[in-house]
Design a protein around this motif. Structure first.
Motif, PDB file in Angstrom:
ATOM      1  N   ARG A  39       0.808  -1.222   0.000  1.00 38.72           N
ATOM      2  CA  ARG A  39       0.000   0.000   0.000  1.00 38.72           C
ATOM      3  C   ARG A  39       0.838   1.266   0.000  1.00 38.72           C
ATOM      4  O   ARG A  39       0.308   2.361   0.059  1.00 38.72           O
ATOM      5  CB  ARG A  39      -0.942   0.001   1.207  1.00 38.72           C
ATOM      6  CG  ARG A  39      -1.944  -1.139   1.204  1.00 38.72           C
ATOM      7  CD  ARG A  39      -2.938  -1.023   2.342  1.00 38.72           C
ATOM      8  NE  ARG A  39      -3.760   0.173   2.215  1.00 38.72           N
ATOM      9  CZ  ARG A  39      -4.691   0.532   3.095  1.00 38.72           C
ATOM     10  NH1 ARG A  39      -4.907  -0.209   4.173  1.00 38.72           N
ATOM     11  NH2 ARG A  39      -5.395   1.629   2.923  1.00 38.72           N
ATOM     12  N   GLU A 359       1.764   5.177   8.232  1.00 39.40           N
ATOM     13  CA  GLU A 359       1.615   3.746   8.508  1.00 39.40           C
ATOM     14  C   GLU A 359       2.939   3.008   8.381  1.00 39.40           C
ATOM     15  O   GLU A 359       3.257   2.131   9.180  1.00 39.40           O
ATOM     16  CB  GLU A 359       0.578   3.140   7.559  1.00 39.40           C
ATOM     17  CG  GLU A 359       0.376   1.639   7.723  1.00 39.40           C
ATOM     18  CD  GLU A 359      -0.184   1.251   9.084  1.00 39.40           C
ATOM     19  OE1 GLU A 359       0.029   0.102   9.491  1.00 39.40           O
ATOM     20  OE2 GLU A 359      -0.825   2.113   9.746  1.00 39.40           O
ATOM     21  N   ARG A 364       5.527   5.651  13.891  1.00 38.38           N
ATOM     22  CA  ARG A 364       4.065   5.809  13.870  1.00 38.38           C
ATOM     23  C   ARG A 364       3.466   5.762  15.271  1.00 38.38           C
ATOM     24  O   ARG A 364       2.638   6.602  15.644  1.00 38.38           O
ATOM     25  CB  ARG A 364       3.450   4.696  13.021  1.00 38.38           C
ATOM     26  CG  ARG A 364       1.929   4.738  12.918  1.00 38.38           C
ATOM     27  CD  ARG A 364       1.381   3.382  12.496  1.00 38.38           C
ATOM     28  NE  ARG A 364       1.573   2.382  13.548  1.00 38.38           N
ATOM     29  CZ  ARG A 364       1.385   1.076  13.376  1.00 38.38           C
ATOM     30  NH1 ARG A 364       1.050   0.610  12.176  1.00 38.38           N
ATOM     31  NH2 ARG A 364       1.567   0.236  14.383  1.00 38.38           N
ATOM     32  N   HIS A 385      -3.433  10.616  10.014  1.00 42.03           N
ATOM     33  CA  HIS A 385      -2.688   9.389   9.696  1.00 42.03           C
ATOM     34  C   HIS A 385      -2.788   9.089   8.205  1.00 42.03           C
ATOM     35  O   HIS A 385      -3.866   9.199   7.609  1.00 42.03           O
ATOM     36  CB  HIS A 385      -3.242   8.213  10.500  1.00 42.03           C
ATOM     37  CG  HIS A 385      -2.506   6.928  10.272  1.00 42.03           C
ATOM     38  ND1 HIS A 385      -1.198   6.749  10.665  1.00 42.03           N
ATOM     39  CD2 HIS A 385      -2.881   5.764   9.679  1.00 42.03           C
ATOM     40  CE1 HIS A 385      -0.816   5.524  10.335  1.00 42.03           C
ATOM     41  NE2 HIS A 385      -1.814   4.917   9.726  1.00 42.03           N
ATOM     42  N   TYR A 386      -1.642   8.706   7.601  1.00 42.27           N
ATOM     43  CA  TYR A 386      -1.589   8.379   6.177  1.00 42.27           C
ATOM     44  C   TYR A 386      -1.249   6.903   6.015  1.00 42.27           C
ATOM     45  O   TYR A 386      -0.162   6.462   6.400  1.00 42.27           O
ATOM     46  CB  TYR A 386      -0.547   9.245   5.463  1.00 42.27           C
ATOM     47  CG  TYR A 386      -0.906  10.714   5.443  1.00 42.27           C
ATOM     48  CD1 TYR A 386      -1.644  11.259   4.392  1.00 42.27           C
ATOM     49  CD2 TYR A 386      -0.514  11.558   6.475  1.00 42.27           C
ATOM     50  CE1 TYR A 386      -1.990  12.599   4.369  1.00 42.27           C
ATOM     51  CE2 TYR A 386      -0.855  12.899   6.471  1.00 42.27           C
ATOM     52  CZ  TYR A 386      -1.594  13.413   5.411  1.00 42.27           C
ATOM     53  OH  TYR A 386      -1.933  14.748   5.404  1.00 42.27           O
ATOM     54  N   GLU A 387      -2.165   6.159   5.422  1.00 41.85           N
ATOM     55  CA  GLU A 387      -1.977   4.722   5.253  1.00 41.85           C
ATOM     56  C   GLU A 387      -0.913   4.385   4.218  1.00 41.85           C
ATOM     57  O   GLU A 387      -0.337   3.301   4.243  1.00 41.85           O
ATOM     58  CB  GLU A 387      -3.308   4.061   4.862  1.00 41.85           C
ATOM     59  CG  GLU A 387      -4.355   4.044   5.962  1.00 41.85           C
ATOM     60  CD  GLU A 387      -4.041   3.018   7.039  1.00 41.85           C
ATOM     61  OE1 GLU A 387      -3.181   2.156   6.801  1.00 41.85           O
ATOM     62  OE2 GLU A 387      -4.670   3.076   8.118  1.00 41.85           O
ATOM     63  N   ASP A 388      -0.659   5.303   3.278  1.00 45.32           N
ATOM     64  CA  ASP A 388       0.267   5.010   2.174  1.00 45.32           C
ATOM     65  C   ASP A 388       1.585   5.760   2.296  1.00 45.32           C
ATOM     66  O   ASP A 388       2.334   5.870   1.327  1.00 45.32           O
ATOM     67  CB  ASP A 388      -0.389   5.356   0.837  1.00 45.32           C
ATOM     68  CG  ASP A 388      -0.826   6.825   0.752  1.00 45.32           C
ATOM     69  OD1 ASP A 388      -0.886   7.496   1.803  1.00 45.32           O
ATOM     70  OD2 ASP A 388      -1.105   7.291  -0.370  1.00 45.32           O
TER      71      ASP A 388
END
Length: 421
Positions: A39, A359, A364, A385-388
């Protein structure tokens, strides 16, 4: 005499060249490629960046082993060369260098100044493991200009002294003293800044310094001014647990590897570099260590993290550790170095916070736990928060090497400042 054409020889040479090309391509791919989370945004760009960092690191290690200079100084020289290649062409902002309480700073101001309306201000601390980076060059220079232009604000970037030339608490004290100086009424008046609209901001190690400064300014009665906001971009906030869920999940994800983060801590605190393996094993916080229960509670990620972040990772608490570490390196328990360890009473006096986490970043959980502890102390917190995203993305928000997630992250936190500062 005319040369005779030999088709078999030409065919052999062509095959040899093709074979060499394939081998070279395979070698480059082998060097560049490392497994990355699926991701992650623009993974091939990150692979190239990581390969370049590894190449520089190898050259630096060789140079250091030959006694040609300290490895951090050599890396900083390489960083200077790279940052100087980034074009700084930003209209509408003027800058000048100054000293605030003997600390070098650069002040950015919008060229279109309204003499009637007071402006807001941001004091910025750059990242780089308390030892790397040049805030007056390249990406950080552009970032400060962008903030000044889009916020119509005065931006002060603090060029604090760095390891290995100085150690903790010098970096912290530089940032604190420069901020205190700027908050003096006569200084704010000189720059036409409204006293109630000042924020501190920092990324990574700079986020550590911003959090520590926000805590001190919040409880410091000797400071005439105050801070309205703190913006912490993937901050590093503790050095007691290098096996949180995010440290375990992302230990080999560029550009901040777990071992590298421990190395930065040892440089910052002036500790023995040979302690790195003990810290990686959490030997300094083993069950037999004299570590007060409140300290363990402040970074109990099994309680402070949501389940989807903990995943299936388990705490690493050895039964027997190295008893001398906390005694020899007392700064590991100092909240000026590790703001996550601050008491709730101190946190309650800190400014409203924006905390950005990624992430795919070993840090984190530091930011997530700190956000929850601030909320428990009654402080308003925006957790973005940024997942990528990966650690350091904000530094890659500008040409020639930019990531879309870096651009998005910069735009998001500036938009938050626009609305709240």
């Amino acid at each position: 005499m005319a040369k005779t054409y030999h088709p078999r020889r030409s065919h052999f040479i062509m095959k040899l060249l093709c074979g060499f090309t394939v081998l070279l391509t395979a070698a480059v791919a082998y060097y560049v490629y490392i497994p990355l989370p699926r991701r992650l945004s623009e993974p091939w760009k990150l692979l190239v960046v990581a390969a370049a960092f590894r190449g520089v690191t190898q050259v630096v290690n060789i140079t250091h082993s030959l006694g040609l200079g300290h490895h951090i100084h050599i890396i900083n020289h390489a960083v200077t060369i790279f940052e100087s290649l980034i074009p700084v062409d930003f209209e509408g902002v003027q800058s000048h260098d100054a000293e605030f309480h003997s600390v070098p700073v650069r002040v950015y101001e919008p060229t279109q100044m309204n003499q009637v309306t007071l402006r807001r201000a941001v004091v910025f601390f750059h990242g780089g493991g308390w030892s790397l980076g040049f805030p007056k060059l390249g990406s950080y220079d552009l970032l400060c200009r962008k903030m000044a232009a889009e916020l119509n604000a005065v931006v002060v970037t603090v060029d604090y002294h760095m390891a290995p030339d100085v150690r903790f608490p010098v970096q912290y004290e530089d940032c604190l003293q420069a901020t205190r100086h700027f908050l003096r009424p006569e200084v704010l008046a000189h720059y036409s800044v409204e006293p109630q609209r000042v924020a501190v901001c920092g990324d990574s190690a700079g986020g550590n310094l911003a959090a520590a400064v926000a805590q001190q300014i919040g409880k410091d009665n000797s400071t005439a001014g105050t801070l309205k906001l703190q913006v912490l971009i993937y901050p590093v906030l503790q050095a007691l647990d290098f096996n949180t869920a995010s440290y375990q999940q992302n230990l080999n994800v560029p550009i901040l590897y777990r071992e590298l983060m421990v190395h930065y801590w040892l440089e910052y605190l002036g500790a023995d570099p040979n302690l790195i393996h003990s810290l990686l094993l959490n030997n300094h916080t083993a069950q037999d260590q004299i570590l007060a229960d409140p300290h363990r509670t402040k970074l109990d990620w099994m309680t402070l993290l949501p389940k989807h972040m903990r995943k299936n990772y388990k705490p690493v608490i050895p039964a027997v550790g190295t008893p001398s570490i906390l005694k020899d390196v007392p700064a590991l328990l100092d909240s000026r170095a590790a703001p996550l360890l601050a008491e709730e009473e101190v946190l309650s006096m800190a400014a409203r916070a924006y905390i950005m986490t990624c992430e795919h970043d070993v840090l984190r959980d530091d930011g997530t736990m700190y956000g929850l502890r601030l909320q428990q102390a009654g402080v308003s917190v925006t957790l973005q928060h940024y997942e990528d995203c990966f650690h350091g993305c904000v530094s890659f928000a500008f040409w020639p090497l930019y990531f879309s997630v870096g651009i998005r992250a910069v735009e998001d936190y500036i938009a938050w400042l626009q609305e709240n500062l």
